[in-house]
Write an enzyme that holds these catalytic residues in place. Sequence first.
Site, PDB file in Angstrom:
ATOM      1  N   LYS A 113      26.650  47.888  64.894  1.00 37.04           N
ATOM      2  CA  LYS A 113      27.809  47.114  65.365  1.00 37.04           C
ATOM      3  C   LYS A 113      28.550  46.407  64.225  1.00 37.04           C
ATOM      4  O   LYS A 113      29.748  46.161  64.333  1.00 37.04           O
ATOM      5  CB  LYS A 113      27.381  46.092  66.422  1.00 37.04           C
ATOM      6  CG  LYS A 113      26.941  46.726  67.727  1.00 37.04           C
ATOM      7  CD  LYS A 113      26.625  45.689  68.784  1.00 37.04           C
ATOM      8  CE  LYS A 113      26.195  46.362  70.076  1.00 37.04           C
ATOM      9  NZ  LYS A 113      26.035  45.405  71.188  1.00 37.04           N
ATOM     10  N   TYR A 117      17.529  45.714  79.267  1.00 40.11           N
ATOM     11  CA  TYR A 117      17.581  46.097  80.683  1.00 40.11           C
ATOM     12  C   TYR A 117      16.461  47.050  81.069  1.00 40.11           C
ATOM     13  O   TYR A 117      16.291  47.371  82.246  1.00 40.11           O
ATOM     14  CB  TYR A 117      18.938  46.745  81.005  1.00 40.11           C
ATOM     15  CG  TYR A 117      19.168  48.046  80.259  1.00 40.11           C
ATOM     16  CD1 TYR A 117      18.879  49.276  80.846  1.00 40.11           C
ATOM     17  CD2 TYR A 117      19.653  48.048  78.956  1.00 40.11           C
ATOM     18  CE1 TYR A 117      19.067  50.463  80.165  1.00 40.11           C
ATOM     19  CE2 TYR A 117      19.851  49.222  78.269  1.00 40.11           C
ATOM     20  CZ  TYR A 117      19.554  50.428  78.868  1.00 40.11           C
ATOM     21  OH  TYR A 117      19.743  51.595  78.183  1.00 40.11           O
TER      22      TYR A 117
END
Length: 247
Positions: free
Chosen positions: A69, A209
């Site tokens: 990122k 998640y």
Amino acid sequence: MEKTGKKRLGLIGKDISYSFSQGYFTEKFNVMKIEGFSYENFDLQNIEEIASILKNPEVFGLNVTIPYKEQVLPYLDELDKTAQEIGAVNTIKFIDNKRIGFNTDTYGFKNSITPLLNISHKNALILGTGGASKAIAYVFKTLGIAYTYVSRSAKPGQLSYIELDKEIITSNTIIVNCSPVGTFPNVAEKPNIPYEYLGKNHVLFDLIYNPEVTAFLAEGKKKGCVVQNGYPMLVGQAEKAWEIWNS
């Protein structure tokens, strides 16, 4: 947007066979009966491998995940205002031979955590200091919530895990795990914080998640904390990315 011809979307990351994005967008295309689109994983061992993907005329949009990122920034022509301020990108749009970077993690996180907060939630700990943590810090700034990073080593404005004590935990009632600790398959692992000081007014948010309830969140549930995994944030950032690609 014209929905004919071959349009390739994809995720840039490392060791991303577990990826949420590929399954999510593939199902989206099927449900919406959008033809001519594909979404694939571009699993790169180093960021230099992105060069050939950026030159591919069939690719018109990309997502970016750990650990790229921040590393992807030199390969982009422009950043939108939010991505520039954060210093991290998770969405790339191709326009007129330009690669423009955006950060939709902010949208996903803000929409996910805001419903969990009340006026007593004024201070937060951000576990981890990678690209995702910068988006979390940006959101807290916009919400007027003071935050402190926590990492393995202490620096000015950054605590180490061993410094966390009862006073710090009780005064920071939002704790966000931005580290990969606890991700499948290492599901028994959890950030090294003193969980015994958690209480019912704490909100624990895990960007992970998979598993659905991480060991970090499970400890919070035992103490009566409000807990949330990263799934709604992922859905939010994905939908925002789709909106950007189609605008």
